[in-house]
Structure formats: structure tokens, C-alpha cells
Design an enzyme around this catalytic site. Structure first.
Site, mmCIF file in Angstrom:
data_model
loop_
_atom_site.group_PDB
_atom_site.id
_atom_site.type_symbol
_atom_site.label_atom_id
_atom_site.label_comp_id
_atom_site.label_asym_id
_atom_site.label_seq_id
_atom_site.Cartn_x
_atom_site.Cartn_y
_atom_site.Cartn_z
ATOM 1 N N HIS A 211 89.513 37.281 -20.490
ATOM 2 C CA HIS A 211 88.310 37.273 -19.667
ATOM 3 C C HIS A 211 88.603 38.053 -18.385
ATOM 4 O O HIS A 211 89.660 37.901 -17.778
ATOM 5 C CB HIS A 211 87.887 35.848 -19.342
ATOM 6 C CG HIS A 211 86.598 35.769 -18.594
ATOM 7 N ND1 HIS A 211 85.464 36.433 -18.999
ATOM 8 C CD2 HIS A 211 86.258 35.134 -17.443
ATOM 9 C CE1 HIS A 211 84.487 36.205 -18.150
ATOM 10 N NE2 HIS A 211 84.939 35.420 -17.186
ATOM 11 N N HIS B 189 82.284 37.580 -11.954
ATOM 12 C CA HIS B 189 82.501 37.946 -13.355
ATOM 13 C C HIS B 189 81.212 37.776 -14.149
ATOM 14 O O HIS B 189 80.236 37.198 -13.680
ATOM 15 C CB HIS B 189 83.653 37.135 -13.974
ATOM 16 C CG HIS B 189 83.521 35.644 -13.807
ATOM 17 N ND1 HIS B 189 83.576 34.769 -14.861
ATOM 18 C CD2 HIS B 189 83.348 34.866 -12.704
ATOM 19 C CE1 HIS B 189 83.448 33.517 -14.432
ATOM 20 N NE2 HIS B 189 83.296 33.554 -13.123
ATOM 21 N N CYS C 28 82.495 41.104 -20.443
ATOM 22 C CA CYS C 28 83.080 40.907 -19.115
ATOM 23 C C CYS C 28 83.982 42.060 -18.700
ATOM 24 O O CYS C 28 84.039 42.426 -17.508
ATOM 25 C CB CYS C 28 83.842 39.588 -19.070
ATOM 26 S SG CYS C 28 85.177 39.449 -20.300
#
Length: 249
Positions: free
Chosen positions: A30, A42, A154
Site C-alpha cells: 500500500h 493515500h 494507491c
């Protein structure tokens, strides 16, 4: 930090850094932008829906939603149902994982030594204040569109914040190194010409590895030609216009 690992200590972070943390035994990572004061901006999808396929596969990945388990963070609150561009504390972003720094302006040789995608790029980063401006503008306007693992994830968000680059091709696999690596690996395995290039197992491995490296290299946003630098204000305006047309129809 080097060829073997991009791991970094929290004390070494600088606002504007592109950071990431591996999930599910290093299956995927991530990504986000560190903006200072222990906070990270994010791009997420609500818990259990990270892939965005609308199938049971969505339940298998929990890469981007903070506070998946346990008591909600005192600083961030319960963010499990949030989606889009959000801001979380570093602890919630890492979700118990280690901290890694995504590298920019790497040499082709360094890039190819990184067998795993999603850790570096040949593209150059813009100045930290520009990076933070993009991230905060997208946060304030939730302007990065719908989350999609394969086209708008992401890592794509973080790379855009760092470079301002967007892929122009409609049917692109996205900008993220993780997806480019997967695509390159599948291409190397499935390519029928391999069987005609060598008859030995070792030769097949060499050819497949070469095709994998070439596939990763030509897919990197720092070298591909179907990219354009888009101001964040223009991006958000285009997103809003597209949403208005969808609503109207």
C-alpha cells in the site's frame, strides 16, 4: 536503503516522500505520500472492496483501509468505511508493517536489479512542496476518481503526486509498478515464442527472465511515451466534468 531493500526509519522521512508498506506476506503493498507531522495522504477503497471487481475477490484484500482490526485510532478515528483520498496517521497507514521509501530517478541498471515492481521508477520526482500540494488538493477535492486495482490504485495516486504524470492511453494497465510486474510476468510465462527459442529448462528460464525485465522496463512511467504532465487542478476539473456527464445521463 539500497538494492536489497528500500526500508527506511521514520526519523529519515521528509515531507513529500512516497512511502509504502507490504501487506499479506509481501504479496502486495500500500502506497501513500508522507506530508509531515506523522500523517500520510493515500488513496483507498472501503474495507473488503479494494480490488473493485464487485466479486468475492474484493473480500480477499485489505491493503488500503486503515483500522481493519482492533480499536479505532485515537488520532484518525474509524476509517474502515472511508474511500477515495484520505489522510491517516503513519501507524494506521502502516497497519503493523514496515516502512519503505519509493525511489525516483533511478538508473536503468538499478531498476532492473529490483526484481519486484512497485519499489522504484526511472521518472523524476518534482519538488516536495509541489508533491504535497497535489496530494492535499486531491484530498480536499477527493479528485482521483474511482479506485481500481488494475488501472487506478494507491501506487498510481502516489506516483501522480510525485510526478504529475498520467497515462493517456485508454486501455492502459495503469502506471503502478506492481501491476506492470504482474503483466510482465504473465506475458513472459504465456508467450508461445519461448518454446522455439530454447529447448532446455535453463535456457527457457533465461529467456523468460529477459522478457520479464523488458516488460517491466518498457511499462515504467519514466520511459513510456503515452504519458502527459497534467496539473492537479486540471485533473480534478476533468474528474468533476466526467462525473457531471455520468449523472446527467
Amino acid at each position: 536503503m539500497g538494492v536489497l531493500s528500500n526500508r527506511i526509519e521514520r526519523e529519515g522521512l521528509i515531507p513529500g516522500d512516497h512511502i509504502y508498506s507490504w501487506r499479506s506476506s509481501y504479496i502486495y503493498a500500500h502506497h501513500g505520500i508522507y506530508v509531515g507531522d506523522g500523517m500520510v495522504i493515500h488513496f483507498t477503497r472501503a474495507a473488503g472492496q479494494e480490488i473493485g471487481t464487485g466479486t468475492v475477490l474484493d473480500q480477499l484484500f485489505f491493503s488500503s483501509s486503515p483500522s481493519n482490526t482492533g480499536t479505532p485510532c485515537e488520532r484518525c478515528g474509524d476509517q474502515r468505511r472511508l474511500h477515495g483520498v484520505i489522510i491517516s496517521c503513519l501507524d494506521c497507514f502502516l497497519a503493523g508493517g514496515n516502512l519503505y521509501l519509493f525511489c525516483y530517478s533511478v538508473t536503468p541498471a538499478f531498476f532492473l536489479t529490483k526484481a519486484r515492481g512497485g519499489t522504484c521508477t526511472l521518472a523524476a520526482s518534482d519538488l516536495p512542496d509541489v508533491v504535497i500540494h497535489r496530494a492535499r488538493y486531491l484530498l480536499d477535492n477527493n479528485g482521483f476518481g474511482m479506485y481500481c486495482l488494475f488501472k487506478n490504485n494507491c501506487e498510481d495516486f502516489a506516483i501522480y503526486c510525485k510526478t504529475g504524470l498520467l497515462v493517456e492511453t485508454t486501455f492502459s494497465v495503469g502506471r503502478s509498478g506492481q501491476i506492470s510486474s504482474l503483466s510482465a510476468a504473465l506475458t513472459a510465462i504465456a508467450s508461445s515464442p519461448l518454446q522455439f527459442l530454447t529447448t532446455s529448462a535453463s535456457g527457457l528460464m533465461v529467456v523468460a527472465t529477459g522478457m520479464y525485465c523488458v516488460g517491466r522496463f518498457v511499462s515504467d512511467i519514466g520511459i513510456r511515451r503515452d504519458v502527459n504532465k497534467i496539473p492537479v487542478e486540471t485533473l480534478v476539473a476533468q474528474m468533476c466534468m466526467g462525473e457531471s456527464r455520468t449523472t446527467a445521463t
